[in-house]
Design a protein around this motif. Structure first.
Motif, mmCIF file in Angstrom:
data_model
loop_
_atom_site.group_PDB
_atom_site.id
_atom_site.type_symbol
_atom_site.label_atom_id
_atom_site.label_comp_id
_atom_site.label_asym_id
_atom_site.label_seq_id
_atom_site.Cartn_x
_atom_site.Cartn_y
_atom_site.Cartn_z
ATOM 1 N N GLU A 111 27.374 22.645 62.058
ATOM 2 C CA GLU A 111 28.314 23.614 62.612
ATOM 3 C C GLU A 111 29.406 22.896 63.385
ATOM 4 O OE1 GLU A 111 28.059 27.837 65.040
ATOM 5 O OE2 GLU A 111 26.605 26.278 65.546
ATOM 6 N N ALA A 112 30.632 23.357 63.180
ATOM 7 C CA ALA A 112 31.777 22.878 63.938
ATOM 8 C C ALA A 112 32.452 24.092 64.565
ATOM 9 C CB ALA A 112 32.755 22.124 63.041
ATOM 10 N N VAL A 113 32.497 24.150 65.878
ATOM 11 C CA VAL A 113 33.067 25.303 66.575
ATOM 12 C C VAL A 113 34.551 25.066 66.811
ATOM 13 C CG1 VAL A 113 33.027 26.717 68.671
ATOM 14 C CG2 VAL A 113 30.878 25.874 67.675
ATOM 15 N N PHE A 114 35.376 25.982 66.324
ATOM 16 C CA PHE A 114 36.809 25.940 66.604
ATOM 17 C C PHE A 114 37.082 26.888 67.759
ATOM 18 C CE2 PHE A 114 41.215 27.145 66.365
ATOM 19 C CZ PHE A 114 41.865 25.958 66.056
ATOM 20 N N ASP A 115 37.418 26.326 68.923
ATOM 21 C CA ASP A 115 37.601 27.132 70.136
ATOM 22 C C ASP A 115 39.057 27.219 70.593
ATOM 23 O OD1 ASP A 115 38.013 24.605 71.102
ATOM 24 O OD2 ASP A 115 36.340 24.641 72.516
ATOM 25 N N GLY A 116 39.974 26.824 69.719
ATOM 26 C CA GLY A 116 41.390 26.889 70.056
ATOM 27 C C GLY A 116 41.945 25.649 70.682
ATOM 28 N N GLY A 124 30.979 15.208 47.962
ATOM 29 C CA GLY A 124 31.448 16.588 47.901
ATOM 30 C C GLY A 124 31.373 17.250 49.264
ATOM 31 N N THR A 125 32.112 18.350 49.396
ATOM 32 C CA THR A 125 32.182 19.083 50.653
ATOM 33 C C THR A 125 32.045 20.567 50.376
ATOM 34 O OG1 THR A 125 33.692 17.423 51.583
ATOM 35 C CG2 THR A 125 33.598 19.546 52.701
ATOM 36 N N PHE A 126 31.201 21.242 51.158
ATOM 37 C CA PHE A 126 31.007 22.691 51.052
ATOM 38 C C PHE A 126 31.136 23.257 52.460
ATOM 39 C CE2 PHE A 126 28.855 26.711 50.677
ATOM 40 C CZ PHE A 126 29.014 27.117 49.355
ATOM 41 N N LEU A 127 32.224 24.027 52.701
ATOM 42 C CA LEU A 127 32.518 24.565 54.031
ATOM 43 C C LEU A 127 32.428 26.081 54.018
ATOM 44 C CD1 LEU A 127 35.659 22.381 54.852
ATOM 45 C CD2 LEU A 127 33.297 21.933 55.521
ATOM 46 N N THR A 128 31.863 26.649 55.076
ATOM 47 C CA THR A 128 31.799 28.098 55.210
ATOM 48 C C THR A 128 32.551 28.526 56.464
ATOM 49 O OG1 THR A 128 29.728 28.106 56.487
ATOM 50 C CG2 THR A 128 29.554 28.183 54.071
ATOM 51 N N THR A 129 33.089 29.738 56.422
ATOM 52 C CA THR A 129 33.808 30.283 57.571
ATOM 53 C C THR A 129 32.874 31.171 58.374
ATOM 54 O OG1 THR A 129 35.935 30.229 56.420
ATOM 55 C CG2 THR A 129 35.746 31.707 58.312
ATOM 56 N N GLY A 130 32.600 30.739 59.596
ATOM 57 C CA GLY A 130 31.739 31.487 60.494
ATOM 58 C C GLY A 130 32.533 32.205 61.566
ATOM 59 N N SER A 131 31.811 32.852 62.449
ATOM 60 C CA SER A 131 32.418 33.634 63.518
ATOM 61 C C SER A 131 31.525 33.568 64.747
ATOM 62 C CB SER A 131 32.590 35.091 63.065
ATOM 63 O OG SER A 131 32.801 35.952 64.170
ATOM 64 N N TRP A 132 32.125 33.783 65.903
ATOM 65 C CA TRP A 132 31.325 33.808 67.128
ATOM 66 C C TRP A 132 30.355 34.986 67.144
ATOM 67 C CZ3 TRP A 132 30.407 29.746 69.696
ATOM 68 C CH2 TRP A 132 29.792 29.811 70.939
ATOM 69 N N LEU A 133 30.558 35.938 66.228
ATOM 70 C CA LEU A 133 29.600 37.036 66.089
ATOM 71 C C LEU A 133 28.206 36.525 65.758
ATOM 72 C CD1 LEU A 133 31.761 39.546 64.006
ATOM 73 C CD2 LEU A 133 31.120 39.786 66.416
ATOM 74 N N SER A 134 28.106 35.347 65.183
ATOM 75 C CA SER A 134 26.797 34.772 64.878
ATOM 76 C C SER A 134 26.070 34.332 66.141
ATOM 77 C CB SER A 134 26.938 33.581 63.925
ATOM 78 O OG SER A 134 27.681 32.533 64.522
ATOM 79 N N HIS A 135 26.811 34.179 67.235
ATOM 80 C CA HIS A 135 26.215 33.840 68.527
ATOM 81 C C HIS A 135 26.173 35.053 69.453
ATOM 82 C CE1 HIS A 135 26.342 29.364 68.050
ATOM 83 N NE2 HIS A 135 27.280 29.676 67.174
ATOM 84 N N ARG A 141 25.377 31.599 59.056
ATOM 85 C CA ARG A 141 25.170 30.413 59.900
ATOM 86 C C ARG A 141 23.827 29.762 59.566
ATOM 87 N NH1 ARG A 141 23.087 29.629 65.377
ATOM 88 N NH2 ARG A 141 24.046 27.754 66.275
ATOM 89 N N ALA A 142 22.786 30.570 59.404
ATOM 90 C CA ALA A 142 21.471 30.026 59.046
ATOM 91 C C ALA A 142 21.502 29.382 57.667
ATOM 92 C CB ALA A 142 20.423 31.134 59.099
ATOM 93 N N VAL A 143 22.130 30.054 56.713
ATOM 94 C CA VAL A 143 22.238 29.505 55.358
ATOM 95 C C VAL A 143 22.960 28.163 55.376
ATOM 96 C CG1 VAL A 143 23.397 29.836 53.129
ATOM 97 C CG2 VAL A 143 22.086 31.719 54.148
ATOM 98 N N THR A 144 24.048 28.085 56.126
ATOM 99 C CA THR A 144 24.821 26.844 56.185
ATOM 100 C C THR A 144 24.000 25.715 56.791
ATOM 101 O OG1 THR A 144 26.861 28.144 56.396
ATOM 102 C CG2 THR A 144 26.975 25.820 56.997
ATOM 103 N N HIS A 145 23.236 26.013 57.829
ATOM 104 C CA HIS A 145 22.360 24.998 58.406
ATOM 105 C C HIS A 145 21.349 24.499 57.369
ATOM 106 C CE1 HIS A 145 24.011 25.986 62.315
ATOM 107 N NE2 HIS A 145 23.197 25.140 62.906
ATOM 108 N N LEU A 146 20.740 25.429 56.635
ATOM 109 C CA LEU A 146 19.759 25.039 55.620
ATOM 110 C C LEU A 146 20.392 24.168 54.536
ATOM 111 C CD1 LEU A 146 17.930 28.465 55.254
ATOM 112 C CD2 LEU A 146 17.021 26.424 56.379
ATOM 113 N N LEU A 147 21.565 24.576 54.067
ATOM 114 C CA LEU A 147 22.262 23.786 53.051
ATOM 115 C C LEU A 147 22.639 22.409 53.588
ATOM 116 C CD1 LEU A 147 24.662 26.519 51.599
ATOM 117 C CD2 LEU A 147 22.696 25.497 50.428
#
Length: 232
Positions: free
Chosen positions: A226-231, A143-154, A171-177
């Motif tokens: 975490e996977a960073v999408f930077d364009g 299974g796969t569980f993906l969350t949408t993050g933002s650079w605001l978390s950094h 971001r913290a929750v996703t790391h824990l999961l």
């Protein structure tokens, strides 16, 4: 529409069923289209009936197998019941949590009721979805569980106070999961979008949606929280 009642039991997962929470005309819709092109069944969850119906109709017109459910993560009790209804009837093999309360606001000016509503949508909804929907994945050991993050978390921004708080916590929750569920062969990753989503740019929804597809098919040896999408 999917019904909203039932018990806490869960159905076996369908690995070709993707649930998109917070599905709208932007990124959520783009992710839905990307998975639909691969023949996945789509369940859309959103709080605005008009935009939800429009997206569902568009996908059906393209030949996709689509269901839809109204749900608002700001109301956690009702939201949990709706997630349980999905889990009981047709548990998804893929969940994308794309819900967020996006607004210009100030941490000094926001009252407690508003702050809690924003936190429910930005963070607690993801926790609730994971609590309800990942046990079936863990049992199936896939299974796969993906969350949408933002650079605001950094880099939190004062003019987007509640979203900065929410994305940092998400971001913290996703790391824990990630670390808890990887042991059961469930892939949890947050897609941190390092720019403003806009059509016709390097951060166009359809380009970001490709990352969501690649992550689902990523081998376990490459999983990360975490996977960073930077364009690029």
């Amino acid at each position: 529409m999917i019904p909203t009642g039932g018990t806490s039991n869960t159905a076996p997962i369908d690995p070709k069923h993707v649930l998109i929470i917070g599905a709208g005309p932007g990124l959520g819709g783009a992710v839905a289209r990307r998975y639909a092109r691969e023949g996945f069944r789509i369940t859309l969850v959103a709080r605005h009936e008009e935009s939800l119906a429009a997206l569902a109709d568009e996908l059906r017109a393209s030949g996709a197998n689509v269901d839809a459910m109204l749900a608002d993560a700001a109301d956690q009790e009702s939201f949990r019941l709706r997630m349980q209804a999905i889990a009981q009837i047709d548990a998804p093999g893929i969940v994308v949590y794309d819900a967020a309360l996006i607004a210009r606001d100030s941490v000094l000016a926001a009252d407690a009721t508003y702050l809690m509503a924003a936190y429910n949508v930005d963070v607690l909804g993801a926790i609730t979805a994971a609590q309800v929907l990942t046990p079936a994945m863990a049992q199936a050991r896939t299974g796969t569980f993906l969350t949408t993050g933002s650079w605001l978390s950094h880099d939190p921004q004062p003019e987007h106070a509640t979203l900065s708080i929410g994305k940092t916590a998400l971001r913290a929750v996703t790391h824990l999961l990630h670390y808890e569920l990887a042991r059961q062969n469930v892939h949890v990753t947050g897609v941190t979008i390092a720019g403003d989503i806009a059509d016709g740019t390097a951060f166009a929804p359809e380009l970001i949606a490709e990352a969501y597809w690649r992550l689902h098919s990523q081998p376990a040896s490459e999983w990360s929280p975490e996977a960073v999408f930077d364009g690029n």
